[in-house]
Design an enzyme around this catalytic site. Structure first.
Site, PDB file in Angstrom:
ATOM      1  N   ASP A  99       1.023  -1.255   0.067  1.00 49.26           N
ATOM      2  CA  ASP A  99      -0.055  -0.047  -0.058  1.00 49.26           C
ATOM      3  C   ASP A  99       0.911   1.385   0.065  1.00 49.26           C
ATOM      4  OD1 ASP A  99      -2.142   1.881   0.163  1.00 49.26           O
ATOM      5  OD2 ASP A  99      -2.742   1.066   2.158  1.00 49.26           O
ATOM      6  N   SER A 100       0.328   2.303  -0.549  1.00 44.95           N
ATOM      7  CA  SER A 100       1.241   3.461  -0.803  1.00 44.95           C
ATOM      8  C   SER A 100       1.661   4.409   0.505  1.00 44.95           C
ATOM      9  CB  SER A 100       0.594   4.442  -1.816  1.00 44.95           C
ATOM     10  OG  SER A 100      -0.599   4.964  -1.350  1.00 44.95           O
ATOM     11  N   GLY A 101       0.340   4.048   1.613  1.00 50.39           N
ATOM     12  CA  GLY A 101       0.624   4.848   2.658  1.00 50.39           C
ATOM     13  C   GLY A 101      -0.381   6.017   2.922  1.00 50.39           C
ATOM     14  N   GLY A 102      -1.340   5.921   1.680  1.00 48.46           N
ATOM     15  CA  GLY A 102      -2.127   7.189   1.854  1.00 48.46           C
ATOM     16  C   GLY A 102      -3.363   6.999   2.883  1.00 48.46           C
ATOM     17  N   PHE A 103      -3.744   5.706   3.117  1.00 50.57           N
ATOM     18  CA  PHE A 103      -4.839   5.430   3.979  1.00 50.57           C
ATOM     19  C   PHE A 103      -4.084   5.515   5.585  1.00 50.57           C
ATOM     20  CE2 PHE A 103      -6.888   2.679   6.996  1.00 50.57           C
ATOM     21  CZ  PHE A 103      -8.004   3.133   6.831  1.00 50.57           C
ATOM     22  N   ASP A 153      -2.687   8.378  -2.652  1.00 52.33           N
ATOM     23  CA  ASP A 153      -3.964   9.113  -2.842  1.00 52.33           C
ATOM     24  C   ASP A 153      -4.355   9.713  -1.715  1.00 52.33           C
ATOM     25  OD1 ASP A 153      -4.150   6.418  -1.322  1.00 52.33           O
ATOM     26  OD2 ASP A 153      -6.072   6.259  -1.974  1.00 52.33           O
ATOM     27  N   GLN A 195     -11.385   6.818  -6.129  1.00 49.78           N
ATOM     28  CA  GLN A 195     -11.796   7.430  -4.639  1.00 49.78           C
ATOM     29  C   GLN A 195     -13.149   8.137  -4.964  1.00 49.78           C
ATOM     30  OE1 GLN A 195     -10.748   7.475  -1.595  1.00 49.78           O
ATOM     31  NE2 GLN A 195      -8.920   6.427  -1.973  1.00 49.78           N
ATOM     32  N   GLY A 222     -11.221   3.802  -0.143  1.00 52.08           N
ATOM     33  CA  GLY A 222     -12.160   4.586   0.372  1.00 52.08           C
ATOM     34  C   GLY A 222     -13.419   3.905   0.866  1.00 52.08           C
ATOM     35  N   ASP A 272      -8.047  -7.777   0.484  1.00 50.84           N
ATOM     36  CA  ASP A 272      -7.144  -7.978   1.598  1.00 50.84           C
ATOM     37  C   ASP A 272      -7.926  -7.345   3.028  1.00 50.84           C
ATOM     38  OD1 ASP A 272      -5.441  -5.198   2.777  1.00 50.84           O
ATOM     39  OD2 ASP A 272      -6.621  -4.993   0.821  1.00 50.84           O
ATOM     40  N   CYS A 310     -11.877 -28.675   7.740  1.00 48.58           N
ATOM     41  CA  CYS A 310     -10.703 -27.420   7.495  1.00 48.58           C
ATOM     42  C   CYS A 310      -9.497 -28.530   7.615  1.00 48.58           C
ATOM     43  CB  CYS A 310     -11.040 -26.565   8.368  1.00 48.58           C
ATOM     44  SG  CYS A 310      -9.543 -25.245   8.186  1.00 48.58           S
ATOM     45  N   CYS A 312      -6.491 -26.948   7.801  1.00 49.54           N
ATOM     46  CA  CYS A 312      -5.311 -25.977   8.472  1.00 49.54           C
ATOM     47  C   CYS A 312      -4.594 -26.927   9.585  1.00 49.54           C
ATOM     48  CB  CYS A 312      -6.005 -24.809   9.102  1.00 49.54           C
ATOM     49  SG  CYS A 312      -6.691 -24.716  10.617  1.00 49.54           S
ATOM     50  N   CYS A 315      -6.662 -27.014  12.788  1.00 47.08           N
ATOM     51  CA  CYS A 315      -8.000 -27.914  12.853  1.00 47.08           C
ATOM     52  C   CYS A 315      -7.426 -29.309  12.720  1.00 47.08           C
ATOM     53  CB  CYS A 315      -8.895 -27.599  11.683  1.00 47.08           C
ATOM     54  SG  CYS A 315      -9.860 -25.997  11.775  1.00 47.08           S
ATOM     55  N   HIS A 341      -5.824 -20.603  11.243  1.00 48.67           N
ATOM     56  CA  HIS A 341      -7.143 -20.999  10.735  1.00 48.67           C
ATOM     57  C   HIS A 341      -7.687 -19.873   9.897  1.00 48.67           C
ATOM     58  CE1 HIS A 341     -11.161 -22.642  10.582  1.00 48.67           C
ATOM     59  NE2 HIS A 341     -11.647 -21.565  11.115  1.00 48.67           N
TER      60      HIS A 341
END
Length: 380
Positions: A99-103, A153, A195, A222, A272, A310, A312, A315, A341
């Site tokens: 991620d760019s760091g904008g958030f 952004d 956005q 956003g 994500d 499951c 994993c 489990c 899990h």
């Protein structure tokens, strides 16, 4: 404007579900292929919390995220570059997205000042001042060396006035052009970000503008910034189909099973979220009937796995009663097992969605599981 990375990446839209229009594709990157739709675990500081790389690989994760804002502050993008980039730094040989760091800058609220040039902010941990512009963001992300990097952004808050949303969107578009001009690495794909906050016309305008950039893929930003679920659902459903049909679409920061179903049926390919590990640290785990919490007394003598069927590590090897015991004793292994899990569940869930799409059965899959997944919202 065209991304030179188009020569080193490719996306094939393999199939569109006849029932719903949901998509299954293959995104090829310099560090491997990604079968979409896909859930991507988040390793903010170049590690998925409480897990080793072997444990992440065992979940079937095809790509992980790291955050350029946090890595810029600690350990420093220059140091990561000296170790051969993020792949050498953390010894991870599959694709990585940053991620760019904008958030993150947006979330600093009173600790940052946004201007046309960029954002000046104070590190809340040590009080030092920093400055990130589109050009600096590209420099940081190119030092880190992720396969997919994000445009810098400005994310508007929820709620916000129309003029605030429009101003942030227009600045995001101007910054996007600067990002493309500053990016030089042809082995990194730069994703533009939609956005426009929570206004239909702004979202349409933003999707139209960023689609004029010939990119490897596109992102929807956003959302999941405090808005109700029905509003989030509306804007994902509105925005995703506006993005180029033959490119992957990434919905940023969204990733519960219900969110995956809503996003996929709207035409989203990549997701994500930090929730799998965050929920695990609070005792929550995903099931096909919604979220449960290992702290509940009902699991005291329960010899079943977290989810029947499951495969994993948690489990296959441990009971609900045992994991609850670890949790009550304050053992960090409980959070590790629940994290394994939760990530495995979402990775598998995305691939089961893919299988249903390929079989033209995603509408049936959606209807079968959606209500069940909402049935235990009280356990959040």
């Amino acid at each position: 404007m065209k991304d030179t990375a188009l020569e080193n990446f490719s996306y094939e839209l393999v199939h569109t579900c006849k029932q719903t229009g949901a998509r299954a594709g293959i995104l090829k990157t310099p560090h491997g292929i990604i079968k979409t739709p896909i859930f991507m675990p988040v390793g903010t500081n170049s590690a998925v919390k409480t897990l080793t790389n072997d444990q992440i690989e065992a979940t079937g994760a095809q790509i992980i995220l790291a955050n350029s804002y946090h890595l810029y502050l600690r350990a420093g993008s220059n140091l990561i570059r000296q170790f051969g980039g993020i792949h050498g730094w953390m010894n991870w040989n599959k694709p990585v997205l940053t991620d760019s760091g904008g958030f993150q800058v947006f979330s600093l609220s009173n600790l940052r000042k946004i201007t046309e040039e960029g954002v000046e902010f104070t590190d809340p941990k040590d009080g030092k001042k920093h400055f990130i512009s589109p050009e600096v963001s590209m420099e940081i992300q190119q030092d880190i060396g992720a396969d997919i990097i994000m445009a810098f952004d400005e994310c508007a808050p929820y709620p916000c006035d129309y003029d605030v949303a429009k101003s942030a969107m227009e600045r995001t578009h101007r910054w996007l052009e600067r990002c493309f001009q500053a990016k030089t690495n042809p082995y990194q794909a730069l994703f533009p970000i939609v956005q426009g906050a929570f206004f239909d016309d702004l979202r349409r305008e933003s999707a139209k503008v960023i689609s004029t950039f010939d990119a490897v893929g596109y992102a929807i930003g956003g959302v999941s910034v405090g808005e109700p679920d029905d509003i989030k659902r509306h804007f994902v459903e509105l925005t995703a189909p506006l993005l180029p049909y033959n490119k992957p679409r990434y919905l940023m920061g969204v990733g519960t099973p219900e969110d995956l179903l809503d996003g996929i049926i709207s035409g989203v390919d990549m997701f994500d979220c930090v929730l799998p590990t965050r929920n695990a640290r609070h005792g929550s785990f995903f099931t096909w009937e919604g979220k449960r919490n290992i702290k509940n007394k009902e699991f005291s003598y329960d010899n079943r796995p977290l989810v029947e069927g499951c495969d994993c590590y948690a489990c296959k090897n441990h009971s609900r009663a045992y994991i609850r015991h670890l949790w009550r004793c304050g053992e960090s292994t409980a959070a590790t097992l629940l994290s394994i899990h939760n990530i495995k569940f979402l990775v598998d869930f995305s691939q089961k969605c893919r299988e249903a799409i390929l079989n033209d059965e995603f509408g049936d899959f959606y209807n079968k599981h959606y209500a069940k997944l909402f049935s235990r919202k009280q356990d959040d």
